[in-house]
Design a protein around this motif. Structure first.
Motif, PDB file in Angstrom:
ATOM      1  N   LEU A  47      -6.217 -11.078  24.040  1.00 12.64           N
ATOM      2  CA  LEU A  47      -5.208 -10.301  23.413  1.00 12.64           C
ATOM      3  C   LEU A  47      -3.943 -10.606  22.702  1.00 12.64           C
ATOM      4  CD1 LEU A  47      -5.430  -6.943  22.095  1.00 12.64           C
ATOM      5  CD2 LEU A  47      -3.809  -6.580  24.285  1.00 12.64           C
ATOM      6  N   ARG A  48      -3.476 -10.293  21.879  1.00 11.00           N
ATOM      7  CA  ARG A  48      -1.877 -10.502  21.371  1.00 11.00           C
ATOM      8  C   ARG A  48      -1.380  -9.486  20.285  1.00 11.00           C
ATOM      9  NH1 ARG A  48      -3.904 -14.152  24.563  1.00 11.00           N
ATOM     10  NH2 ARG A  48      -3.453 -16.337  23.940  1.00 11.00           N
ATOM     11  N   VAL A  49      -0.149  -9.400  20.539  1.00 14.62           N
ATOM     12  CA  VAL A  49       0.405  -8.031  20.295  1.00 14.62           C
ATOM     13  C   VAL A  49       1.552  -8.221  19.745  1.00 14.62           C
ATOM     14  CG1 VAL A  49       1.280  -5.505  20.609  1.00 14.62           C
ATOM     15  CG2 VAL A  49      -0.276  -6.916  22.328  1.00 14.62           C
ATOM     16  N   VAL A  50       1.726  -7.996  18.096  1.00 18.16           N
ATOM     17  CA  VAL A  50       2.479  -8.137  17.150  1.00 18.16           C
ATOM     18  C   VAL A  50       3.431  -6.520  16.916  1.00 18.16           C
ATOM     19  CG1 VAL A  50       4.150  -8.307  15.096  1.00 18.16           C
ATOM     20  CG2 VAL A  50       1.795  -9.572  16.157  1.00 18.16           C
ATOM     21  N   LEU A  51       4.331  -6.659  17.052  1.00 14.82           N
ATOM     22  CA  LEU A  51       5.369  -5.400  17.170  1.00 14.82           C
ATOM     23  C   LEU A  51       6.315  -5.501  16.203  1.00 14.82           C
ATOM     24  CD1 LEU A  51       7.020  -4.856  21.278  1.00 14.82           C
ATOM     25  CD2 LEU A  51       5.131  -3.471  20.378  1.00 14.82           C
ATOM     26  N   VAL A  52       5.930  -4.319  15.532  1.00 17.55           N
ATOM     27  CA  VAL A  52       7.196  -3.992  14.445  1.00 17.55           C
ATOM     28  C   VAL A  52       7.505  -2.614  14.407  1.00 17.55           C
ATOM     29  CG1 VAL A  52       5.857  -3.290  11.754  1.00 17.55           C
ATOM     30  CG2 VAL A  52       4.235  -4.396  13.010  1.00 17.55           C
ATOM     31  N   ARG A  53       8.910  -3.267  14.353  1.00 19.30           N
ATOM     32  CA  ARG A  53       9.925  -2.346  14.816  1.00 19.30           C
ATOM     33  C   ARG A  53      11.148  -2.488  13.188  1.00 19.30           C
ATOM     34  NH1 ARG A  53      10.833  -0.560  19.717  1.00 19.30           N
ATOM     35  NH2 ARG A  53      10.407  -1.785  21.468  1.00 19.30           N
ATOM     36  N   SER A  54      11.489  -3.584  12.502  1.00 23.70           N
ATOM     37  CA  SER A  54      12.318  -3.239  11.787  1.00 23.70           C
ATOM     38  C   SER A  54      11.235  -2.665  10.604  1.00 23.70           C
ATOM     39  CB  SER A  54      12.279  -4.782  11.538  1.00 23.70           C
ATOM     40  OG  SER A  54      11.116  -5.217  10.448  1.00 23.70           O
ATOM     41  N   ALA A  55      12.366  -2.050   9.606  1.00 19.94           N
ATOM     42  CA  ALA A  55      12.373  -1.440   8.740  1.00 19.94           C
ATOM     43  C   ALA A  55      11.412  -2.323   7.371  1.00 19.94           C
ATOM     44  CB  ALA A  55      13.180  -0.651   7.974  1.00 19.94           C
ATOM     45  N   GLU A  56      11.618  -3.659   7.483  1.00 26.13           N
ATOM     46  CA  GLU A  56      10.863  -4.226   6.315  1.00 26.13           C
ATOM     47  C   GLU A  56       9.636  -4.774   7.127  1.00 26.13           C
ATOM     48  OE1 GLU A  56       9.558  -8.426   5.609  1.00 26.13           O
ATOM     49  OE2 GLU A  56      10.381  -7.947   7.337  1.00 26.13           O
ATOM     50  N   GLY A  57       9.667  -4.569   8.586  1.00 25.86           N
ATOM     51  CA  GLY A  57       8.316  -4.942   8.804  1.00 25.86           C
ATOM     52  C   GLY A  57       6.733  -3.729   8.328  1.00 25.86           C
ATOM     53  N   ARG A  58       8.055  -2.379   8.636  1.00 24.66           N
ATOM     54  CA  ARG A  58       6.796  -1.229   8.476  1.00 24.66           C
ATOM     55  C   ARG A  58       6.677  -1.370   7.031  1.00 24.66           C
ATOM     56  NH1 ARG A  58       7.306   3.539  12.502  1.00 24.66           N
ATOM     57  NH2 ARG A  58       8.437   1.388  13.387  1.00 24.66           N
ATOM     58  N   GLU A  59       7.423  -1.790   6.076  1.00 28.69           N
ATOM     59  CA  GLU A  59       7.237  -1.417   4.591  1.00 28.69           C
ATOM     60  C   GLU A  59       6.004  -2.222   4.383  1.00 28.69           C
ATOM     61  OE1 GLU A  59       9.379  -2.819   0.129  1.00 28.69           O
ATOM     62  OE2 GLU A  59      10.433  -1.555   2.266  1.00 28.69           O
ATOM     63  N   ARG A  60       7.038  -4.278   4.960  1.00 28.02           N
ATOM     64  CA  ARG A  60       5.394  -4.867   4.939  1.00 28.02           C
ATOM     65  C   ARG A  60       3.492  -4.007   5.443  1.00 28.02           C
ATOM     66  NH1 ARG A  60       7.484  -9.545   7.831  1.00 28.02           N
ATOM     67  NH2 ARG A  60       5.438 -10.327   8.196  1.00 28.02           N
ATOM     68  N   LEU A  61       3.941  -3.569   6.447  1.00 26.67           N
ATOM     69  CA  LEU A  61       2.805  -3.175   6.943  1.00 26.67           C
ATOM     70  C   LEU A  61       2.251  -2.072   6.551  1.00 26.67           C
ATOM     71  CD1 LEU A  61       0.326  -2.890   9.627  1.00 26.67           C
ATOM     72  CD2 LEU A  61       2.236  -1.857  11.063  1.00 26.67           C
ATOM     73  N   VAL A  62       3.229  -1.168   6.283  1.00 29.17           N
ATOM     74  CA  VAL A  62       1.905   0.239   5.578  1.00 29.17           C
ATOM     75  C   VAL A  62       1.762   0.435   4.750  1.00 29.17           C
ATOM     76  CG1 VAL A  62       3.263   2.308   3.997  1.00 29.17           C
ATOM     77  CG2 VAL A  62       3.947   1.705   6.419  1.00 29.17           C
ATOM     78  N   GLN A  63       1.757  -0.885   3.527  1.00 30.20           N
ATOM     79  CA  GLN A  63       1.150  -1.262   2.372  1.00 30.20           C
ATOM     80  C   GLN A  63      -0.233  -1.404   2.369  1.00 30.20           C
ATOM     81  OE1 GLN A  63       2.886  -4.317   0.016  1.00 30.20           O
ATOM     82  NE2 GLN A  63       3.236  -6.034   1.730  1.00 30.20           N
ATOM     83  N   HIS A  64      -0.645  -1.755   3.766  1.00 28.07           N
ATOM     84  CA  HIS A  64      -1.942  -2.378   3.791  1.00 28.07           C
ATOM     85  C   HIS A  64      -2.668  -1.212   5.037  1.00 28.07           C
ATOM     86  CE1 HIS A  64      -0.987  -6.675   3.514  1.00 28.07           C
ATOM     87  NE2 HIS A  64      -0.149  -6.507   3.743  1.00 28.07           N
ATOM     88  N   MET A  65      -1.956   0.090   4.971  1.00 24.63           N
ATOM     89  CA  MET A  65      -3.264   0.819   5.868  1.00 24.63           C
ATOM     90  C   MET A  65      -3.118   1.839   5.211  1.00 24.63           C
ATOM     91  SD  MET A  65      -1.723   0.153   8.568  1.00 24.63           S
ATOM     92  CE  MET A  65      -2.789   1.220   9.675  1.00 24.63           C
ATOM     93  N   ALA A  66      -5.016   1.953   5.162  1.00 23.28           N
ATOM     94  CA  ALA A  66      -5.278   2.655   4.755  1.00 23.28           C
ATOM     95  C   ALA A  66      -4.232   4.397   3.948  1.00 23.28           C
ATOM     96  CB  ALA A  66      -6.852   3.511   5.138  1.00 23.28           C
ATOM     97  N   GLU A  67      -4.986   5.389   2.595  1.00 24.87           N
ATOM     98  CA  GLU A  67      -4.179   5.595   2.470  1.00 24.87           C
ATOM     99  C   GLU A  67      -3.491   7.166   3.880  1.00 24.87           C
ATOM    100  OE1 GLU A  67      -1.530   7.144   0.415  1.00 24.87           O
ATOM    101  OE2 GLU A  67      -2.599   5.859  -0.831  1.00 24.87           O
TER     102      GLU A  67
END
Length: 196
Positions: free
Chosen positions: A52-72
């Motif tokens: 297992l490897r874990v990427v923690l998403v904390r920053s606003a920029e990282g969050r924005e990049r992640l949200v675009q790949h999430m289901a609606e």
């Protein structure tokens, strides 16, 4: 026969725990994440492979990049959770085996020299560790919102590499208002357990 674990702990980890859909804005600290990892790292995996490897998403920029790949349906809660973790399987976990399995370092080449074998082993054992991680989040008094509704290829390209396969995204934090859906039914003992 009763369980040894205190009933309150049983409730915290299992009976009362649910997938959280809303969160307060109370931060999840690095110390909390460290405590979670320090607990769950002891969960067993085959050959102690620990993929297992874990990427923690904390920053606003990282969050924005992640949200675009999430289901609606997963976007709003991912956008507002205090912390989001991308859980992935490391398909090159075998490189760590000599250190993780010092009494049998030859396992690296004996069993895991071929990529398809590693991918299968990494997927299964990282999924085990993902379950431990969710239990650890609960043990820390936090709520977990694990999700598999996302564009896996997009998340892999955006946050990982070709050697890491995303397994799930987990929102983490204190549960917010109306955090829980009603508890869904579970199968009975007799529907699951067979004795031969």
């Amino acid at each position: 026969m009763s369980l040894v674990l205190d009933p309150a702990a049983q409730d915290l980890l299992f009976r009362e725990a649910r997938t959280a859909n809303t969160f307060t804005d109370e931060p999840v600290t690095d110390e909390q994440v460290q405590a979670i990892y320090d607990l769950v790292k002891f969960g067993p995996t085959a050959f102690n492979q620990s993929p297992l490897r874990v990427v923690l998403v904390r920053s606003a920029e990282g969050r924005e990049r992640l949200v675009q790949h999430m289901a609606e349906g997963n976007r709003p809660k991912t956008a507002t959770a205090p912390l989001v973790a991308i859980l992935a399987a490391d398909n090159e976990f075998h490189e760590e085996l000599p250190a993780l399995l010092p009494h049998f370092p030859q396992a690296k080449d004996m069993f895991f020299s071929e990529r398809p074998v590693r991918e299968s082993a990494a997927g299964l054992n990282a999924a085990l560790q993902a379950a431990y991680f969710i239990i650890g989040v609960r043990a820390a008094g936090l709520a977990a919102g694990p999700m598999t509704g996302y564009d896996a290829v997009g998340i892999q390209k955006e946050f990982l590499d070709d050697d890491h396969t995303p397994l799930m995204v987990v929102n983490i934090g204190k549960p917010g208002e109306d955090a829980w859906f009603p508890r869904s039914p579970r199968l009975s003992y007799d529907e699951v357990i067979t004795t031969v």
